[in-house]
Write an enzyme that holds these catalytic residues in place. Structure first.
Site, short mmCIF file in Angstrom:
data_model
loop_
_atom_site.label_atom_id
_atom_site.label_comp_id
_atom_site.label_asym_id
_atom_site.label_seq_id
_atom_site.Cartn_x
_atom_site.Cartn_y
_atom_site.Cartn_z
N GLU A 80 -1.88 -0.63 -8.88
CA GLU A 80 -3.34 -0.57 -8.73
C GLU A 80 -3.82 0.85 -8.44
O GLU A 80 -3.28 1.54 -7.57
CB GLU A 80 -3.78 -1.51 -7.60
CG GLU A 80 -5.27 -1.60 -7.42
CD GLU A 80 -5.69 -2.70 -6.47
OE1 GLU A 80 -6.85 -2.69 -6.02
OE2 GLU A 80 -4.85 -3.59 -6.17
N LYS A 95 0.85 -1.18 0.00
CA LYS A 95 0.00 0.00 0.00
C LYS A 95 0.89 1.24 0.00
O LYS A 95 1.65 1.47 0.95
CB LYS A 95 -0.91 0.00 1.22
CG LYS A 95 -1.94 -1.14 1.22
CD LYS A 95 -2.98 -0.96 0.14
CE LYS A 95 -4.08 -2.02 0.25
NZ LYS A 95 -5.15 -1.81 -0.71
N ASP A 112 -9.32 -0.49 -9.88
CA ASP A 112 -10.15 -0.95 -8.77
C ASP A 112 -11.32 0.01 -8.61
O ASP A 112 -12.43 -0.24 -9.10
CB ASP A 112 -9.33 -1.05 -7.49
CG ASP A 112 -10.16 -1.53 -6.30
OD1 ASP A 112 -11.33 -1.92 -6.50
OD2 ASP A 112 -9.65 -1.51 -5.17
N ASP A 114 -0.27 -0.72 -4.67
CA ASP A 114 -1.65 -0.22 -4.67
C ASP A 114 -1.70 1.17 -4.03
O ASP A 114 -1.41 1.33 -2.85
CB ASP A 114 -2.55 -1.18 -3.90
CG ASP A 114 -4.01 -0.78 -3.94
OD1 ASP A 114 -4.36 0.18 -4.66
OD2 ASP A 114 -4.82 -1.45 -3.26
N GLU A 137 -6.81 -11.42 -2.47
CA GLU A 137 -6.29 -10.87 -1.22
C GLU A 137 -7.19 -11.27 -0.04
O GLU A 137 -7.49 -10.45 0.82
CB GLU A 137 -6.16 -9.35 -1.33
CG GLU A 137 -7.44 -8.62 -1.71
CD GLU A 137 -7.20 -7.17 -2.07
OE1 GLU A 137 -6.10 -6.84 -2.57
OE2 GLU A 137 -8.12 -6.36 -1.86
#
Length: 375
Positions: free
Chosen positions: A221, A166, A246, A195, A324
């Site tokens: 992402e 992240k 996403d 992401d 995930e």
């Protein structure tokens, strides 16, 4: 022969402690997560379970999902034939706009009932399995990066090789240092994904992402906010690393726009976005035509929602980039299943029993419930 119908609905607003804080680009999670569990009982005594797991910065609130189910959707569902799922889902859409999480919980529970009644798994009902296990991706999102690195030292030897970092929450230099530390310690043995959860502003995003590319992520992402779909297209064209959509893709219409604008190379399929397993398969069918693979994403589901997700991926060939589904094993201190969905060698094992293939613990549900509604 008389068709079985929905006779009873019970709703539980659950609040569960989590083991670690989570830093996500659009919002952070700490202490507990909330979700709604739904129990449907047919008039022939078969019970089905569903789960609604919204996130307030992503789709909505658990309290709103609870109210949607209790006040607006309950009267639509009661008395309906359990096997006429598509017809009922269309009726739910006419009765209430939005609230995808509430609707998918109903569809899950109905499929669970039909599966149990027929002796078939939900994957069988969705067309049959193409896979029995799914590669598991763990998200590196702890505010304490050293703690996540220590987790990796324990998980990698057990076969957990996919990690989604992240990014965009901490300074860019910190993100690069963390990626460098992972590559230095684990090399190419691990599959890294990145992401941003919409964290980057369009201005300057390309420079930041080109810095990230040196660490060879499998995909990047949702680097910029959902509304900047043209910027997503520009980044997709400019970067060597595939871009995964996403927040830019909730439904079939979104998927068509992503494909039309060439705004991504892959897509995250989440039940809580799609509002249904059938709808998720329809979204993926559009992606398949365009050659975009899918990734099994989540919000904050527990074992019921994730069991449904495994059944979906088991029956959907295009969702080929793993999942995930780590929350019940690695983040929740307690789940509501009698036995958690198995993880083995870095993979989630798809339950093979009828329906969702799980058994829910009534004691755990009641122990974690904050609000209960029956009728």
């Amino acid at each position: 022969m008389t068709e079985a119908t929905v006779e009873r609905i019970r709703l539980f607003l659950i609040e569960s402690p989590i083991k670690m804080a989570r830093l996500q680009g659009v919002g952070n999670v700490k202490g507990t997560v909330k979700r709604v569990l739904l129990e449907l009982t047919s008039n022939d005594g078969v019970i089905g379970w569903g789960e609604a797991a919204p996130w307030e910065v992503f789709t909505g609130t658990p309290e709103a999902a609870f109210s949607a189910l209790d006040i607006y959707l309950r009267p639509v569902v009661l008395g309906k034939p359990v096997r006429r799922i598509r017809a009922l889902m269309a009726e739910l859409d006419r009765a209430l706009v939005g609230h995808a999480e509430a609707k998918v919980a109903i569809e899950m529970a109905l499929l669970d009932i039909v599966g149990k009644s027929s002796g078939l798994s939900v994957a069988d009902l969705l067309g049959g399995r193409v896979r029995d296990t799914i590669p598991l991706s763990f998200s590196i999102a702890d505010p304490d990066f050293a703690a996540d690195l220590e987790r990796m030292r324990k998980m990698v030897p057990d076969g957990n090789l996919i990690y989604k970092i992240k990014t965009g929450v901490k300074p860019h230099r910190d993100d690069l240092d963390h990626l460098a530390a992972i590559r230095k310690e684990f090399g190419d043995k691990v599959d890294l994904r990145v992401d941003y959860n919409q964290a980057l502003a369009p201005f300057g995003a390309i420079k930041i992402l080109r810095d990230v590319e040196q660490f060879a992520p499998t995909f990047i992402e949702q680097p910029v906010p959902r509304k900047y779909l043209d910027v997503m297209a520009q980044l997709t064209a400019a970067l060597e690393t595939p871009v995964l959509a996403d927040e830019s893709c909730f439904d079939r219409r979104d998927m068509m726009e992503v494909v039309r604008r060439e705004a991504a190379d892959a897509v995250s399929i989440k039940l809580m976005k799609a509002g249904g397993l059938f709808e998720a398969q329809a979204i993926m069918a559009i992606a398949d035509i365009a050659g975009l693979p899918g990734y099994g994403g989540t919000l904050w589901e527990g074992g019921i929602g994730l069991a449904a997700g495994t059944q979906l991926i088991a029956a959907t060939p295009g969702i080929s980039l793993g999942c995930e589904f780590y929350m019940p094993h690695h983040v929740l201190t307690e789940d509501v299943l009698e036995e958690r969905v198995a993880n083995r060698g870095g993979h989630v094992v798809v339950p093979d029993g009828p329906g969702l293939g799980i058994r829910v613990s009534e004691a755990s549900v009641r122990a974690n419930a904050r609000v209960l509604a029956e009728g």
